[in-house]
Design a protein around this motif. Sequence first.
Motif, PDB file in Angstrom:
ATOM      1  N   THR A 155     -55.906 134.889  -9.591  1.00 40.15           N
ATOM      2  CA  THR A 155     -55.046 134.929 -10.777  1.00 40.15           C
ATOM      3  C   THR A 155     -53.930 133.891 -10.706  1.00 40.15           C
ATOM      4  O   THR A 155     -53.216 133.693 -11.686  1.00 40.15           O
ATOM      5  N   ASN A 156     -53.762 133.239  -9.551  1.00 40.16           N
ATOM      6  CA  ASN A 156     -52.733 132.212  -9.395  1.00 40.16           C
ATOM      7  C   ASN A 156     -53.312 130.799  -9.477  1.00 40.16           C
ATOM      8  O   ASN A 156     -52.687 129.837  -9.019  1.00 40.16           O
ATOM      9  N   ASP A 157     -54.493 130.653 -10.059  1.00 37.23           N
ATOM     10  CA  ASP A 157     -55.126 129.340 -10.138  1.00 37.23           C
ATOM     11  C   ASP A 157     -54.289 128.331 -10.930  1.00 37.23           C
ATOM     12  O   ASP A 157     -54.400 127.127 -10.707  1.00 37.23           O
ATOM     13  N   ALA A 158     -53.473 128.822 -11.848  1.00 35.12           N
ATOM     14  CA  ALA A 158     -52.631 127.903 -12.630  1.00 35.12           C
ATOM     15  C   ALA A 158     -51.401 127.451 -11.842  1.00 35.12           C
ATOM     16  O   ALA A 158     -50.683 126.558 -12.293  1.00 35.12           O
ATOM     17  N   ARG A 159     -51.146 128.083 -10.681  1.00 34.98           N
ATOM     18  CA  ARG A 159     -49.965 127.732  -9.871  1.00 34.98           C
ATOM     19  C   ARG A 159     -50.397 127.522  -8.410  1.00 34.98           C
ATOM     20  O   ARG A 159     -50.093 128.327  -7.537  1.00 34.98           O
TER      21      ARG A 159
ATOM     22  N   GLY B  30     -72.728 132.480 -13.142  1.00 36.89           N
ATOM     23  CA  GLY B  30     -72.477 133.045 -14.467  1.00 36.89           C
ATOM     24  C   GLY B  30     -72.452 134.557 -14.523  1.00 36.89           C
ATOM     25  O   GLY B  30     -72.149 135.132 -15.579  1.00 36.89           O
ATOM     26  N   ASP B  31     -72.771 135.224 -13.415  1.00 34.65           N
ATOM     27  CA  ASP B  31     -72.751 136.692 -13.390  1.00 34.65           C
ATOM     28  C   ASP B  31     -71.342 137.241 -13.183  1.00 34.65           C
ATOM     29  O   ASP B  31     -71.122 138.441 -13.317  1.00 34.65           O
ATOM     30  N   LEU B  32     -70.408 136.362 -12.824  1.00 38.22           N
ATOM     31  CA  LEU B  32     -69.030 136.779 -12.563  1.00 38.22           C
ATOM     32  C   LEU B  32     -68.170 136.548 -13.799  1.00 38.22           C
ATOM     33  O   LEU B  32     -68.466 135.660 -14.603  1.00 38.22           O
ATOM     34  N   PRO B  33     -67.098 137.308 -13.967  1.00 37.11           N
ATOM     35  CA  PRO B  33     -66.156 137.018 -15.056  1.00 37.11           C
ATOM     36  C   PRO B  33     -65.620 135.597 -14.891  1.00 37.11           C
ATOM     37  O   PRO B  33     -65.459 135.118 -13.761  1.00 37.11           O
ATOM     38  N   PRO B  34     -65.320 134.908 -15.998  1.00 36.68           N
ATOM     39  CA  PRO B  34     -64.892 133.500 -15.911  1.00 36.68           C
ATOM     40  C   PRO B  34     -63.709 133.282 -14.973  1.00 36.68           C
ATOM     41  O   PRO B  34     -63.702 132.332 -14.189  1.00 36.68           O
ATOM     42  N   GLU B  35     -62.707 134.192 -15.028  1.00 36.44           N
ATOM     43  CA  GLU B  35     -61.517 133.984 -14.195  1.00 36.44           C
ATOM     44  C   GLU B  35     -61.845 134.118 -12.713  1.00 36.44           C
ATOM     45  O   GLU B  35     -61.145 133.568 -11.864  1.00 36.44           O
TER      46      GLU B  35
END
Length: 564
Positions: A319-323, A545-550
Motif C-alpha cells: 500500500t506504500n508503493d506511491a511512497r 492477473g489472479d491477484l487484485p491490481p494493487e
Amino acid sequence: MKKSFLLLLIGFWAFGSVSQIEAALGPSNVGIIAMESSSQSKELAEYYAVARGIPREQILLLPGKPGILVSRKNWETKMRPAIRAWLQESNRAMQIRCLVTVWDVPLKIHARPADSPEVETRKTHLIEARAESVRKIASLLGYLEAAAQGRKPISAPGLSPDEPVDQLASRFDGALKKYQQVVGSLPQAQQRQAFTILQSMVLATGGNQSILSLYAAKKTAEKKTSVSAQQALFAGKQQAYQETLQSLERMPDTPARDESILEVTQSATGLLGGIRWIDEELAQLEKNETLAAFDDELALVLWPDYALPRWLSNPWHYTNDARPARRTKTLMVSRLAAPKPQIVKRMIDESIAAERTGLDGIVYLDARGLKTKPSDHKGSYATYDESLRLLAKRIQEKTDMKVVLDNRPDLFAPGRCPEAAIYCGWYSVGKFVDSFTWRPGAIGYHIASYEANWLQMPGSWKDPNKIPWCPGLLEDGAAATLGAVTEPYLLSLPKPDPFFSLLLTGKVTLAEAFHRTKPFVSWRVILIGDPLYMPFKNNPKLRHGDLPPELSRSLPAAAGQSAP
C-alpha cells in the motif's frame, strides 16, 4: 542530441534502479548474522550459507552474549553500530537487501527506560505546549462568549491546562453557535466582517480540515457535484500537511521534532487537533510500548535515528508503493531458529528440496465465521476472518489445490489435517494444537499474540500444555512461520490472502511476500524460515492477473509476461 542522450541515460539509470529493487532476492543479496560466542549459531550460519551458496564474507559474527533479550542501550550503542559498520564495509550495503538472524541472536530488544532523560524532556515540553494551546483557546472563547452576550470581550475564561479536549471542543461549539445566531441578526453590512472573524475562529480551532468540512457541507446542501477552485486549494494544502507529517514522524522523537509536528498538525486540524495529538503522544510515552523484535529494528539498521512510537509504517508494504523513498534503506529480515538446532537444518533442507519439486498438498484455513460490516476498520477481527475466506475462494477458483475451510469458532481438532502444505487460522493464544501432518516445506501461521515470544527451548517444553504456535508448528514439521514476540495488536500481522497469494504465484521469495504484506516496522512481528524459499517457483498456482491490481504490482515487473 545531447538532450536525447541525457534522457536516455536517466531512463537507463531509473530502469536499472527499479529492476534491482524489484528483482527476486538471490544468495548474493543475503547477509547472515550469527553470535560469535555461540558454536551452534556459527555452525547454523555456515550450514545455511553453504546450502544456499551465500558467500562466506557475507556472514557477520556479532559480539555479545546469546540471550532472548538485549537492552535498548546495548542495541543502540554496540550492536546497531557494529552491524551498520559491517554493512558499509566493502560496500556490502549496496548488495545486501536481506539479513538472516541465526540461532542465539537476541529475539527482542527491551523497551526504552520510561524515566530516561529524553522521555522526561519530551513530557515536559509537551505538557507546556498543551497549556499554551489551552490558553489560546481560552482567549478565543472569551471573545466568542462575550460577543454572543452583546458585550465587549473580557479576560479569557479560566481553563485548566489539562482540560479534556472533548470538553474544550464542546464548549467552543456551543459558543460558536450562539455567536452565529448573533451574527445572523446583525445588519448585512456588519455581517461580512463578523463572518470573517467567524472563519478565522474556525480555522484557528479546527484548522484547514474544518474549512474543508464547511465546503463539503455547503456542497451537499446546494447539491453540487463539482469542486470549487477554493475547495481544491484547501484539499491540496491538507494533502501537503499529511505528507509533511509522515516525514516528520520518522524523525528522532525530540522536542524539536514535536514542535515541528505540532505546528503542521495545528495548520491541518487546528488548536484542538494539536491538543489531541499532544494527548496521544503523552499517552504513548506513558504506555512506553517500545519493546520490539530484534529483527524488526534490524530492518532499519541503515536508517538515520528515528522515532520510537508504537511502530512505523513499513516502506515495503504494497500500500506504500506511491511512497517508495525509504525502501532502499529498509532491509528485509528473516530468522533461522527453532526449538532445536536440527530442526533449523531440516527447515533449510526441506525448503530447498520443496522449491525444486514444487510444494504440493492441502490448504487448511481455519476461520471463525465472523461477518464484516461497513464500519469495520482494517485491523478488525472480521476483516482478518474475511481475508481467510477470500484466500480460500481465490485458491479454489484459480488453482488445482484442495482447500479445507472451516468457518466454525472451534479450531481444527488434533490429527484432522493430513498432508498440510499451507495453514492459517485462529484463535488459540499461546496454545498450539497439533492438528497436522505436514508436507516437506509446508508454511503456516496462527493469527494470535505472543506466538513467537520464544523459539529456542532446549530439553523439555517450558509448559507442554501451553506451547506458542511458532515453536509448536516448527517442532511439528512446518518449514516456515511468522508471529509476534509480544502483544502486536491484530492489524500489525500480514493478512492471509495477500501473503499467501503472493507466494502462490511463484514469483517472490518468502521474505518478499512477508515484507510486502507486513504493515509495520520497528515493531514486533517476525518471519521464521529461509528467506530465499520460493515454494511455488517450479509449479506456480496463481497468475499475475489472479491477484487484485494493487497486490499484483508487488510482483517483479516481468511476472505479468510469463503466466503458468
